[in-house]
Write a protein that holds these residues in place. Structure first.
Motif, mmCIF file in Angstrom:
data_model
loop_
_atom_site.group_PDB
_atom_site.id
_atom_site.type_symbol
_atom_site.label_atom_id
_atom_site.label_comp_id
_atom_site.label_asym_id
_atom_site.label_seq_id
_atom_site.Cartn_x
_atom_site.Cartn_y
_atom_site.Cartn_z
ATOM 1 N N ILE A 178 0.861 -1.197 0.000
ATOM 2 C CA ILE A 178 0.000 0.000 0.000
ATOM 3 C C ILE A 178 0.889 1.236 0.000
ATOM 4 O O ILE A 178 1.814 1.330 0.814
ATOM 5 C CB ILE A 178 -0.892 0.061 1.261
ATOM 6 N N ARG A 179 0.603 2.158 -0.916
ATOM 7 C CA ARG A 179 1.260 3.474 -0.817
ATOM 8 C C ARG A 179 0.179 4.438 -0.356
ATOM 9 O O ARG A 179 -0.817 4.658 -1.067
ATOM 10 C CB ARG A 179 1.854 3.895 -2.167
ATOM 11 N N GLY A 180 0.370 4.972 0.829
ATOM 12 C CA GLY A 180 -0.680 5.781 1.450
ATOM 13 C C GLY A 180 -0.810 7.154 0.809
ATOM 14 O O GLY A 180 0.063 7.597 0.065
ATOM 15 N N GLY A 181 -1.921 7.810 1.098
ATOM 16 C CA GLY A 181 -2.071 9.207 0.696
ATOM 17 C C GLY A 181 -3.168 9.462 -0.318
ATOM 18 O O GLY A 181 -3.591 10.608 -0.473
ATOM 19 N N ASN A 182 -3.631 8.416 -1.026
ATOM 20 C CA ASN A 182 -4.700 8.652 -2.013
ATOM 21 C C ASN A 182 -6.049 8.811 -1.316
ATOM 22 O O ASN A 182 -6.389 8.009 -0.444
ATOM 23 C CB ASN A 182 -4.835 7.465 -2.976
ATOM 24 N N ALA A 183 -6.805 9.814 -1.738
ATOM 25 C CA ALA A 183 -8.196 9.902 -1.275
ATOM 26 C C ALA A 183 -9.005 8.857 -2.041
ATOM 27 O O ALA A 183 -8.665 8.509 -3.171
ATOM 28 C CB ALA A 183 -8.735 11.300 -1.546
ATOM 29 N N LEU A 184 -10.072 8.322 -1.417
ATOM 30 C CA LEU A 184 -10.896 7.316 -2.101
ATOM 31 C C LEU A 184 -12.032 7.999 -2.860
ATOM 32 O O LEU A 184 -12.553 9.028 -2.432
ATOM 33 C CB LEU A 184 -11.464 6.311 -1.094
#
Ligand code: UD1
Length: 417
Positions: A6-12
């Motif tokens: 998982i690369r964090g930081g994306n809004a869903l």
């Protein structure tokens, strides 16, 4: 075993359909034994635990095959009443087969499902209830040999509203003569799904959802077709994922009334969650706020299965949230893994205190159990950098494909073999 990166930081953003409920389909699969016929189960989730149930059915001489997300089961030619030990060990809720086999065959032999990662998983209430219905159950070296001969319905009172014991006794009650009333029954929505399935196949069960379930035994059951209810814990997980990652999602074909204690807390945390026709919408704009104490309790209380994912969503919340786990003894095993990502959580017995931190950082972490594993994914979505979640087989017991679903909502998440 596969890992999830998982690369964090994306809004869903976007919408997905929620899978059928694991905890509904497992007892329904055991119940197919009572029908002695062909059953079509629509929206059947493809999960490790469902595959384990299918293996048990096949070991008993039944047939099962998939057509898309429909599982076709034929229990007409049941040939055995013994579940091999290695199959019993593959799934913790395999004890549910006891009531069904006993009701159909008048005898059953299976081993204890054993303890699990959440702590001891006794089945004493299941066995006490079956004995009260007239079953003779002998335990030798962990093997349970049960002869029912003739089960007779009666009034049973559970000392705890156990989900599995309620379901097991509903199944046994169908094969008993006369009326069985289960008092202090569990009220979880999945009990209602089992009741609806049984009634669709000719049984007479009523009261599910209340604390007294009544089974009129002795009805001749037949095959049928049934659509499994939506999974409320998967729904809760994806709502918590959106709450944590921010964004706006729509979860199709799921029901908010099954998880109102979870959605109420997400609203308190600052999200907008609304039940719409055909699903649930969730909007999360920024950092969440801490919420009042979260105490797990039997339905309609806050579900123990949603404790870990809500905790993960609140790791960066402003303020302090107290969790109290009242159902299982060992349900904070995800906490040490979350701490590797920078979470501030203190555990004392059944209480965990989460103090929100400014930021989480991605880390290699390991799933300790099914919902704890899902919580690591929720934490990874809001962490800076890369999180590598190991031992994801735990997650596959209850989620068809968490990386596919959250990926479809815009998360940067993929499986690595
Ligand atoms: C079900 C769910 C599980 C959920 C749990 C509580 C399925 C397949 N699993 O598990 O996801 O976390 O409900 O909502 O539906 N107990 C006894 N003796 C018994 C039976 C239970 O002491 O004979 C205790 C358990 O140890 C536990 C509590 O009762 O502390 C509740 O367990 P129960 O409701 O039976 O959970 P399960 O049916 O195992």
């Amino acid at each position: 075993m596969s890992k999830i990166q998982i690369r964090g930081g994306n809004a869903l953003q976007g919408e997905i359909r929620v899978q059928g409920a694991k905890n509904a389909v497992l007892p329904i699969l055991a119940a197919t034994i009572l029908t002695g016929g062909q059953v079509e189960l629509f929206r059947c989730p493809r999960l490790k635990d469902v595959e384990a149930s299918v293996r048990i059915l096949r070991a008993l001489g039944c047939e099962a095959r998939w057509e898309g997300d429909t599982l076709l089961v034929d229990t007409t030619h049941l040939t055995g009443c013994t579940v091999p030990d290695e199959l019993m060990r593959q799934m913790r809720s395999s004890a549910i087969f006891l009531g069904a086999i006993l009701a159909r065959c008048g005898e059953a032999e299976l081993s204890y499902p054993g303890g699990c990662e959440l702590g001891p998983r006794p089945i004493d209430l299941h066995l006490a209830g079956l004995r009260e219905l007239g079953a003779d159950i002998r335990d030798s070296g962990g093997i349970l040999r049960c002869t029912g001969g003739h089960l007779e319905g009666r009034r049973l009172i559970l000392s705890i509203p156990s989900v599995g014991a309620t379901e097991n006794l509903m199944l046994a009650g169908c094969g008993a003569s006369g009326v069985t009333v289960i008092e202090n029954a569990a009220r979880e929505p999945e009990i209602g799904d089992l009741q609806n399935f049984l009634n669709a196949c000719g049984a007479k069960v009523s009261g599910a959802g209340s604390s007294a379930v009544t089974v009129e035994g002795g009805c001749k059951l037949h095959g049928g077709a049934y659509t499994v209810m939506p999974d409320r814990i998967v729904t809760a997980t994806y709502l918590c994922a959106c709450a944590a990652a921010t964004g706006e999602i729509f979860l199709r074909e799921t029901r908010e009334e099954h998880l109102s204690t979870v959605t109420a807390l997400l609203r308190r945390a600052g999200c907008t969650v609304s039940a719409e026709s055909g699903g649930i919408r969730c909007l999360s704009r920024g950092r969440l706020s801490a919420v009042p104490p979260v105490r797990t309790a039997p339905y309609p209380g806050f579900p123990t299965d949603a404790q870990a994912v809500l905790m993960a969503a609140l790791l960066r919340g402003r303020g302090t949230t107290v969790f109290e786990e009242n159902i299982f003894a060992n349900r904070y095993r995800h906490v040490d893994e979350l701490a590797r990502m920078g979470a501030d959580i203190r555990v004392a017995g059944r209480v965990a205190v989460v103090s929100g931190v400014e930021r989480l950082t991605g880390a290699p972490v390991r799933c300790t159990d099914l919902r704890g594993g899902a919580a690591l994914c929720v934490a990874g979505l809001q962490a800076e950098g890369e999180t590598l979640v190991d031992q994801t087989g735990h997650i596959d017991r209850g989620y068809e494909d968490i990386a596919r679903d959250l990926g479809a909502l815009g998360a940067d998440m993929e499986r690595r073999e």
